[in-house]
Design a protein around this motif. Structure first.
Motif, PDB file in Angstrom:
ATOM      1  N   UNK A 203       0.846  -1.185   0.000  1.00 31.50           N
ATOM      2  CA  UNK A 203       0.000   0.000   0.000  1.00 31.50           C
ATOM      3  C   UNK A 203       0.884   1.238   0.000  1.00 31.50           C
ATOM      4  N   UNK A 204       0.696   2.105  -0.966  1.00 28.89           N
ATOM      5  CA  UNK A 204       1.457   3.348  -1.054  1.00 28.89           C
ATOM      6  C   UNK A 204       0.551   4.511  -0.652  1.00 28.89           C
ATOM      7  N   UNK A 205       0.993   5.286   0.311  1.00 26.26           N
ATOM      8  CA  UNK A 205       0.196   6.371   0.876  1.00 26.26           C
ATOM      9  C   UNK A 205       0.738   7.711   0.415  1.00 26.26           C
ATOM     10  N   UNK A 206      -0.143   8.556  -0.090  1.00 25.46           N
ATOM     11  CA  UNK A 206       0.264   9.892  -0.534  1.00 25.46           C
ATOM     12  C   UNK A 206      -0.869  10.870  -0.298  1.00 25.46           C
ATOM     13  N   UNK A 221       4.600   5.269 -15.692  1.00 23.79           N
ATOM     14  CA  UNK A 221       5.518   4.366 -16.368  1.00 23.79           C
ATOM     15  C   UNK A 221       6.979   4.697 -16.184  1.00 23.79           C
ATOM     16  N   UNK A 222       7.317   5.532 -15.208  1.00 24.39           N
ATOM     17  CA  UNK A 222       8.715   5.886 -14.940  1.00 24.39           C
ATOM     18  C   UNK A 222       9.489   4.666 -14.465  1.00 24.39           C
ATOM     19  N   UNK A 223      10.797   4.699 -14.657  1.00 19.63           N
ATOM     20  CA  UNK A 223      11.653   3.623 -14.182  1.00 19.63           C
ATOM     21  C   UNK A 223      11.903   3.729 -12.690  1.00 19.63           C
ATOM     22  N   UNK A 224      12.149   2.589 -12.054  1.00 17.91           N
ATOM     23  CA  UNK A 224      12.279   2.577 -10.600  1.00 17.91           C
ATOM     24  C   UNK A 224      13.566   3.231 -10.099  1.00 17.91           C
ATOM     25  N   UNK A 225      14.603   3.310 -10.923  1.00 17.79           N
ATOM     26  CA  UNK A 225      15.839   3.972 -10.484  1.00 17.79           C
ATOM     27  C   UNK A 225      15.598   5.465 -10.337  1.00 17.79           C
ATOM     28  N   UNK A 226      14.874   6.042 -11.272  1.00 18.33           N
ATOM     29  CA  UNK A 226      14.546   7.466 -11.218  1.00 18.33           C
ATOM     30  C   UNK A 226      13.343   7.749 -10.309  1.00 18.33           C
ATOM     31  N   UNK A 227      12.452   6.785 -10.173  1.00 16.71           N
ATOM     32  CA  UNK A 227      11.239   6.954  -9.366  1.00 16.71           C
ATOM     33  C   UNK A 227      10.998   5.673  -8.576  1.00 16.71           C
ATOM     34  N   UNK A 228      11.632   5.538  -7.408  1.00 15.72           N
ATOM     35  CA  UNK A 228      11.520   4.279  -6.647  1.00 15.72           C
ATOM     36  C   UNK A 228      10.099   3.822  -6.390  1.00 15.72           C
ATOM     37  N   UNK A 229       9.147   4.743  -6.213  1.00 16.64           N
ATOM     38  CA  UNK A 229       7.769   4.337  -5.957  1.00 16.64           C
ATOM     39  C   UNK A 229       7.212   3.508  -7.108  1.00 16.64           C
ATOM     40  N   UNK A 230       7.728   3.713  -8.303  1.00 18.27           N
ATOM     41  CA  UNK A 230       7.258   2.953  -9.459  1.00 18.27           C
ATOM     42  C   UNK A 230       7.648   1.482  -9.366  1.00 18.27           C
ATOM     43  N   UNK A 231       8.665   1.186  -8.570  1.00 21.33           N
ATOM     44  CA  UNK A 231       9.132  -0.199  -8.444  1.00 21.33           C
ATOM     45  C   UNK A 231       8.592  -0.919  -7.227  1.00 21.33           C
ATOM     46  N   UNK A 232       7.695  -0.267  -6.488  1.00 18.82           N
ATOM     47  CA  UNK A 232       7.124  -0.872  -5.285  1.00 18.82           C
ATOM     48  C   UNK A 232       5.782  -1.496  -5.614  1.00 18.82           C
ATOM     49  N   UNK A 233       5.716  -2.805  -5.567  1.00 20.03           N
ATOM     50  CA  UNK A 233       4.457  -3.492  -5.851  1.00 20.03           C
ATOM     51  C   UNK A 233       4.411  -4.817  -5.103  1.00 20.03           C
ATOM     52  N   UNK A 234       3.206  -5.294  -4.852  1.00 22.41           N
ATOM     53  CA  UNK A 234       3.017  -6.523  -4.105  1.00 22.41           C
ATOM     54  C   UNK A 234       2.797  -7.728  -4.996  1.00 22.41           C
ATOM     55  N   UNK A 235       2.890  -8.902  -4.395  1.00 22.95           N
ATOM     56  CA  UNK A 235       2.682 -10.139  -5.146  1.00 22.95           C
ATOM     57  C   UNK A 235       1.251 -10.254  -5.659  1.00 22.95           C
ATOM     58  N   UNK A 236       0.288  -9.931  -4.790  1.00 25.24           N
ATOM     59  CA  UNK A 236      -1.108 -10.104  -5.179  1.00 25.24           C
ATOM     60  C   UNK A 236      -1.848  -8.780  -5.336  1.00 25.24           C
TER      61      UNK A 236
END
Length: 260
Positions: A203-206, A221-236
């Motif tokens: 869960x991402x809170x903003x 669609x940003x890359x996770x190196x430039x935008x770490x939040x883009x690379x945060x996701x769960x299994x389900x």
């Protein structure tokens, strides 16, 4: 990788209350099905606002607090009890008022703890604690957390993974030491993206206008190196929980008009 789902609330207060209710339900369901639950907490104003809302929620007593494991996504490497530490703020907002099992509250090491000022050793120790808690069915070096919560920073950082810094590039370790963080204090400990992605739900809170650009970037669609939040996701499940101000730069087609 789960596709992000968005829920947009009218304001930050309603967002905190609704998220607290959602978390209570998720914990109770996990305890009913497995006997215990595992949650990763986040600090910052959104994380602490959620804990305060949870503290005052009438349904909080539906949780069996003695069968709940609490972890942290990151921590400021400061002395025990420092008011800037996430665990100190969490204790004040909620933890000291509920009957938790102290052995199941997994705070990250402090700078005056057994590892002293060695932030790398402290990070390695937390990784070892995660390994010890992982079950065979987790198939990972960390537990499959039921819910892992992250605050999204104005620069798109999550936990203490900042854009372009070494921590966000880590692909093997579950916990890293962070030096030179762009916001104080410079020394921190953080879960890595591989550890975050081991969670069933992320869960991402903003909330707030200062998070609007970060949400737009991370969800475009940003890359996770430039935008770490883009690379945060769960299994389900990956759930973005925002208030209207934080969602103000997102196309309305990304979230349903009926969002609360």
């Amino acid at each position: 990788m789960s596709v992000p789902q968005l829920v947009v609330h009218r304001d930050k207060e309603l967002m905190a209350q609704a998220t607290a209710a959602r978390l209570i339900t998720r914990i109770v369901d996990a305890q009913a099905s497995r006997g215990s639950a595992s949650v990763v907490l986040t600090g910052g104003r959104n994380g602490n606002g959620l804990l305060a809302a949870l503290s005052s929620a009438p349904a909080r007593d539906a949780i069996d607090w003695s069968r709940l494991d609490l972890w942290w996504g990151d921590e400021r490497f400061l002395p025990e009890g420092d008011p800037e530490r996430n665990v100190t703020q969490a204790r004040e907002a909620l933890l000291d008022s509920v009957p938790l099992d102290p052995s199941r509250v997994h705070a990250m090491p402090a700078s005056d703890g057994p590892y002293g000022s060695d932030v790398e050793a402290a990070a390695a120790a937390y990784a070892t604690e995660l390994v010890a808690a992982a079950r065979p069915e987790d198939h990972a070096s960390v537990p499959s957390f039921d819910v892992l919560m992250l605050g999204v920073g104005p620069d798109t950082h999550v936990a203490s993974l900042f854009p372009e810094l070494p921590g966000v590039r880590e692909t093997e370790r579950s916990v890293v030491a962070v030096r030179g963080a762009p916001k104080p204090p410079p020394l921190r400990i953080s879960l890595t993206l591989p550890a975050i992605r081991a969670a069933h739900e992320v869960w991402l809170l903003a909330a707030g206008e200062d998070k609007a650009e970060a949400a737009e970037i991370a969800l475009s669609g940003a890359g996770e190196i430039q935008a770490p939040a883009a690379g945060a996701y769960g299994r389900s499940r990956t759930l973005w929980l925002l208030d209207a101000a934080a969602a103000s730069k997102l196309p309305r087609g990304l979230y349903p008009p009926a969002s609360a």
